[in-house]
Design a protein around this motif. Structure first.
Motif, short mmCIF file in Angstrom:
data_model
loop_
_atom_site.label_atom_id
_atom_site.label_comp_id
_atom_site.label_asym_id
_atom_site.label_seq_id
_atom_site.Cartn_x
_atom_site.Cartn_y
_atom_site.Cartn_z
N ARG A 53 0.84 -1.20 0.00
CA ARG A 53 0.00 0.00 0.00
C ARG A 53 0.88 1.25 0.00
NH1 ARG A 53 -5.41 -0.14 1.37
NH2 ARG A 53 -5.22 1.97 0.53
N ASP A 88 -4.77 -3.82 3.58
CA ASP A 88 -6.03 -3.12 3.30
C ASP A 88 -6.81 -2.84 4.58
OD1 ASP A 88 -5.45 -3.10 0.60
OD2 ASP A 88 -6.70 -4.84 0.13
N ALA A 89 -6.80 -3.80 5.51
CA ALA A 89 -7.48 -3.59 6.80
C ALA A 89 -6.81 -2.45 7.57
CB ALA A 89 -7.47 -4.87 7.62
N ALA A 92 -8.15 0.68 6.07
CA ALA A 92 -9.51 0.96 6.55
C ALA A 92 -9.48 1.52 7.97
CB ALA A 92 -10.36 -0.31 6.49
N TRP A 93 -8.60 0.98 8.80
CA TRP A 93 -8.43 1.45 10.17
C TRP A 93 -7.98 2.91 10.16
CZ3 TRP A 93 -3.82 2.64 12.96
CH2 TRP A 93 -3.96 2.69 14.36
N VAL A 95 -8.55 5.13 7.82
CA VAL A 95 -9.68 5.95 7.38
C VAL A 95 -10.64 6.17 8.54
CG1 VAL A 95 -11.73 6.00 5.88
CG2 VAL A 95 -9.50 5.30 4.94
N GLU A 96 -10.95 5.08 9.27
CA GLU A 96 -11.87 5.20 10.42
C GLU A 96 -11.36 6.19 11.45
OE1 GLU A 96 -12.37 1.31 12.09
OE2 GLU A 96 -13.28 0.53 10.26
N LYS A 102 -10.87 8.98 2.92
CA LYS A 102 -11.47 7.79 2.30
C LYS A 102 -11.07 7.79 0.82
CE LYS A 102 -15.83 5.43 1.65
NZ LYS A 102 -17.25 5.43 1.90
#
Length: 118
Positions: A53, A88-89, A92-93, A95-96, A102
């Motif tokens: 990433r 990827d997780a 997402a973490w 972004v949260e 996002k």
């Protein structure tokens, strides 16, 4: 009473928790050596996540390593999740938590590029 196999499985779980999730060193293990090994493993995971990433590594800059360590400690990787899915997780973490925006969908990006050419 537990079988030798169950005891071994429990000891292995304690060792993995110490190495991957910041747990205490199991009996018979040197805590300092485990801490060094845990850092090596986490750094390796961090480099792999940055490779998979690069968008996250670029967006976070110097904060990438510290944030990845925080994520990896609270969300230890298991053999049930592939490296790309884990990276990827992590994204997402981020972004949260509001650390990165996002991401736009690929379709939206593709459509924008097509409209510019017209």
């Amino acid at each position: 009473m537990t079988s030798p196999r169950e005891r071994l499985a429990g000891q292995q779980a304690e060792l993995l928790k110490a190495l991957l999730a910041g747990g205490e060193a199991p009996a018979g293990f040197d805590a300092d050596r485990l801490r060094v090994e845990a850092n090596v493993l986490r750094n390796k995971q961090s480099r792999l996540a940055a490779y998979l990433r690069p968008d996250l590594a670029e967006a976070l800059g110097d904060r990438f390593g510290a944030l990845f360590r925080e994520y990896a400690t609270s969300h230890p990787k298991t053999d049930a999740i592939r490296a790309r899915a884990y990276a990827d997780a992590f994204g997402a973490w981020l972004v949260e938590r509001g650390e990165v925006p996002k991401p736009r969908s690929r379709f939206t990006s593709w459509l924008r590029l097509r409209l510019r050419r017209i």
